[in-house]
Design a protein around this motif. Structure first.
Motif: not given
Length: 283
Positions: A61-68, A215-224
Motif C-alpha cells: 500500500l505504501a508503494q501504491l500511494q507513492r505511485g499515485y 517528487v517528494t514522497y510523504a513517507d520519506g522514501t528517496e524518489a530516484s
C-alpha cells in the motif's frame, strides 16, 4: 467397415496437417525479408519484481500511494485515468477524510446550476479522475499530433505490463551509434524521443521522469527515477485490476477443493468396484 473409414479419415487429416506444416516451415525458412531496426534493436522489458507478483501476492500500500503521487504530480498532466473514481483510493489505505481531500484537489467538469452552462468544480469521491484535455484536438495539439493514451488499463493492454511501464519510463536514451550506422532512417524525427523498449523505437512522449527528487514522497522514501518508475508501475497495475491479489489468493482454496474432490472420487471408485470381478471372455 466403419473402423476402416475412421482410420482413413484420421490418416487423411494427419496428412493435411503435416503438409500444411511443411509448407509453412518452408516459407519461413526461405523468408529473405531483411531485418528492420525494430526487430534488431527493440528490447524486451527489464526484470522487475513487485509484492503483488508470485504465488502469495499482496499489495504494497505504501508503494501504491507513492505511485499515485507520481501519477498525480507527473503523469496526470497528459494522461487520463478515467476508469477510476476518487472513492477507489480508499483501497490504497486512505481514510474517508483523506479521500475527500484528494478529490477536492482536482478540478472536474460541472454544470452551473443557475445558467446550465458548462463549468468546473472541485471533485467529490464519486467523480472519476478528469481528463487532462477537453477533447482529442486539444490533446493532439499539445503532444506533437499524438493522443496520450488513458492509463487505467495500460498494464493489461501491454505484454508484461508492469515491467513494460517501468522499462519505458527508465529507458529513454540517445540512439546507439550502431543503430544510426545500420538504420539511419530510425533516427528520431523532430518531436520524437528514442526509447528501445517502445515497439517503434521512437515515441512522441518526452521523458516524464527527468531527475531524482522530482517528487517528494510523504513517507520519506528517496524518489530516484528508478523508484518513481517502479511505484507508478505498481499503481497502474492496481488501476488495471484492483482485484488482482484477491483473485490470485482465491486460487489456493479452489486448488485445495479440486484436490480433495479428486481424492474423494478415487476412493469412491475403489469402494464401488471393490467386489467387482473381471468378466471372463467366453471361448
Amino acid at each position: 467397415m466403419i473402423r476402416l473409414v475412421g482410420i482413413l479419415v484420421g490418416l487423411g487429416f494427419t496428412f493435411v496437417v503435416l503438409l500444411a506444416f511443411a509448407f509453412g516451415f518452408a516459407n519461413w525458412a526461405s523468408d529473405d525479408t531483411p531485418p528492420t531496426a525494430e526487430s534488431v534493436f527493440h528490447l524486451a522489458p527489464k526484470h522487475v519484481e513487485f509484492e503483488h507478483d508470485g504465488l502469495f501476492p499482496s499489495w504494497d500500500l505504501a508503494q501504491l500511494q507513492r505511485g499515485y503521487q507520481v501519477y498525480k504530480e507527473v503523469c496526470s498532466a497528459c494522461h487520463s485515468l478515467n476508469q477510476i473514481a476518487f472513492r477507489n483510493l480508499s483501497e490504497l489505505g486512505y481514510n474517508e477524510d483523506e479521500v475527500k481531500a484528494e478529490a477536492a484537489n482536482w478540478v472536474v467538469p460541472g454544470v452551473d446550476p443557475n445558467t446550465g452552462e458548462a463549468s468546473t468544480r472541485p471533485g467529490t469521491p464519486t467523480d472519476n479522475f478528469p481528463r487532462p484535455y477537453a477533447n482529442d484536438v486539444a490533446a493532439r495539439a499539445a503532444n506533437n499530433n499524438a493522443i496520450p493514451p488513458d492509463l487505467s488499463l495500460m498494464t493489461k493492454a501491454r505484454h508484461h505490463g508492469p515491467a513494460y511501464v517501468y522499462s519505458l519510463l527508465t529507458g529513454y536514451q540517445e540512439p546507439s551509434a550502431e543503430l544510426l550506422a545500420s538504420y539511419p532512417e530510425a533516427a528520431p524525427a523532430t518531436g520524437l524521443h528514442h526509447n528501445p523498449y517502445f515497439a517503434n523505437l521512437n515515441l512522441a512522449m518526452a521523458p516524464p521522469l527527468t531527475a531524482d527528487g522530482q517528487v517528494t514522497y510523504a513517507d520519506g522514501t528517496e524518489a530516484s527515477i528508478d523508484q518513481m518508475a517502479q511505484d507508478v508501475a505498481a499503481f497502474l497495475t492496481w488501476t488495471a485490476e484492483p482485484s488482482l491479489v484477491e483473485r490470485k489468493r482465491a486460487g489456493w482454496p479452489v486448488l485445495g477443493f479440486l484436490l480433495f474432490a479428486t481424492i474423494l472420487a478415487w476412493l469412491a471408485k475403489k469402494q464401488v468396484w471393490a467386489n467387482a470381478k473381471p468378466k471372463r471372455k467366453e471361448d
